[in-house]
Design a protein around this motif. Sequence first.
Motif, PDB file in Angstrom:
ATOM      1  N   ASP A 104       0.834  -1.212   0.000  1.00  0.00           N
ATOM      2  CA  ASP A 104       0.000   0.000   0.000  1.00  0.00           C
ATOM      3  C   ASP A 104       0.867   1.260   0.000  1.00  0.00           C
ATOM      4  OD1 ASP A 104      -2.310  -1.558   0.139  1.00  0.00           O
ATOM      5  OD2 ASP A 104      -2.276  -1.599   2.331  1.00  0.00           O
ATOM      6  N   THR A 105       1.907   1.239   0.832  1.00  0.00           N
ATOM      7  CA  THR A 105       2.809   2.387   0.903  1.00  0.00           C
ATOM      8  C   THR A 105       3.540   2.582  -0.417  1.00  0.00           C
ATOM      9  OG1 THR A 105       3.121   1.914   3.251  1.00  0.00           O
ATOM     10  CG2 THR A 105       4.680   3.435   2.217  1.00  0.00           C
ATOM     11  N   TRP A 106       3.923   1.477  -1.057  1.00  0.00           N
ATOM     12  CA  TRP A 106       4.617   1.544  -2.347  1.00  0.00           C
ATOM     13  C   TRP A 106       3.702   2.123  -3.425  1.00  0.00           C
ATOM     14  CZ3 TRP A 106       8.626   2.213  -5.021  1.00  0.00           C
ATOM     15  CH2 TRP A 106       8.779   1.761  -6.320  1.00  0.00           C
ATOM     16  N   ALA A 107       2.425   1.762  -3.396  1.00  0.00           N
ATOM     17  CA  ALA A 107       1.477   2.308  -4.377  1.00  0.00           C
ATOM     18  C   ALA A 107       1.334   3.820  -4.197  1.00  0.00           C
ATOM     19  CB  ALA A 107       0.125   1.615  -4.229  1.00  0.00           C
ATOM     20  N   ASP A 108       1.246   4.278  -2.937  1.00  0.00           N
ATOM     21  CA  ASP A 108       1.172   5.722  -2.686  1.00  0.00           C
ATOM     22  C   ASP A 108       2.458   6.419  -3.102  1.00  0.00           C
ATOM     23  OD1 ASP A 108      -1.375   5.539  -1.663  1.00  0.00           O
ATOM     24  OD2 ASP A 108      -0.715   5.353   0.420  1.00  0.00           O
ATOM     25  N   PHE A 109       3.599   5.770  -2.858  1.00  0.00           N
ATOM     26  CA  PHE A 109       4.891   6.355  -3.226  1.00  0.00           C
ATOM     27  C   PHE A 109       4.987   6.520  -4.740  1.00  0.00           C
ATOM     28  CE2 PHE A 109       9.417   6.383  -4.110  1.00  0.00           C
ATOM     29  CZ  PHE A 109       9.939   7.153  -3.077  1.00  0.00           C
ATOM     30  N   GLN A 110       4.538   5.520  -5.462  1.00  0.00           N
ATOM     31  CA  GLN A 110       4.563   5.610  -6.926  1.00  0.00           C
ATOM     32  C   GLN A 110       3.668   6.732  -7.442  1.00  0.00           C
ATOM     33  OE1 GLN A 110       3.546   1.364  -7.500  1.00  0.00           O
ATOM     34  NE2 GLN A 110       5.343   1.237  -8.833  1.00  0.00           N
TER      35      GLN A 110
END
Length: 300
Positions: A104-110
């Motif tokens: 989830d954090t990676w999706a927001d970071f992207q």
Amino acid sequence: MRHTLREAWSGLRRNLSMTLAVIVTMWVSLTLFGGGLLGAQQVELAKGRWYDKIEISVFLCVKDSKGSNCEPGQDATQAQKDTIRNTLESNPEVQTVFYDSKEDTWADFQRVYKDSPVLADMNADLMQDSFRIKLKDPEQYQGVVSAVAGLPGVQAVQDLRQYLNPLFEWLNVAKWTTIGLSLLLLLAAALQIATTIRMAAFSRRRELGIMRLVGASNWYIMLPFLIESLVAALIGAILACGSLAAVQKFLIIDRAQPSLKSVEWIGWPHVGLAMLGVVAVGVVLSIVPTVIATRKYLRV
């Protein structure tokens, strides 16, 4: 009544320059005072909205985390995550608990860094999973922080209040500074009104003495001076209200709102309240100095 109005008009004409000075001073001071009221309402509006959205974030340990609650080179275990979740959900101050995984954090970071070259060097394994806590009462957060800060697997606890409070403190300083300056100018306007009325009364002291000796009431003698000061104050208040309306239209509606859509801005009802305050202060400032300045001549 005709005599009273004629005397008031005569006084305004005789002291035209002083009357204009009073109007300008009242205009500037009441505009600053109204601006302070608008600023106070904006601060409270923003504070209420952001405080309702305040969340506490509990960041979990990852392999490169440092801290007494983290095992070197090891992510937080599932058992530790379960303990943290159970601690949060059983806390009476907590309304809702959200879990953000590394994915989830990676999706927001992207999404945030989609146009940044730093994205090429990152992946989901380098992200940090966390719990986000929605509080029942944003003011009551210390108990939640202290309950989870020392649990195994917790790398850090972040409270958004520590970032918002300094901002609101500075906004409050600006608000009270504006109001303080406006109060000084309002004091100057009150003194100016008193001086103007005192000069007008002095120039008509013989006439006032005769009126007093023939039995004219204090109210009858004072009324022309009250009308003079009230007219000057109301003109200044009307100009100040126009200035506040211009600030709302050209600065907030036309410029600030389109630029910062995420901020909830004050509206015309807030401006209306500030205008009522401006008019009320203007009326008080016209009456009190006049009564004080003419009191001497009522004893003739």
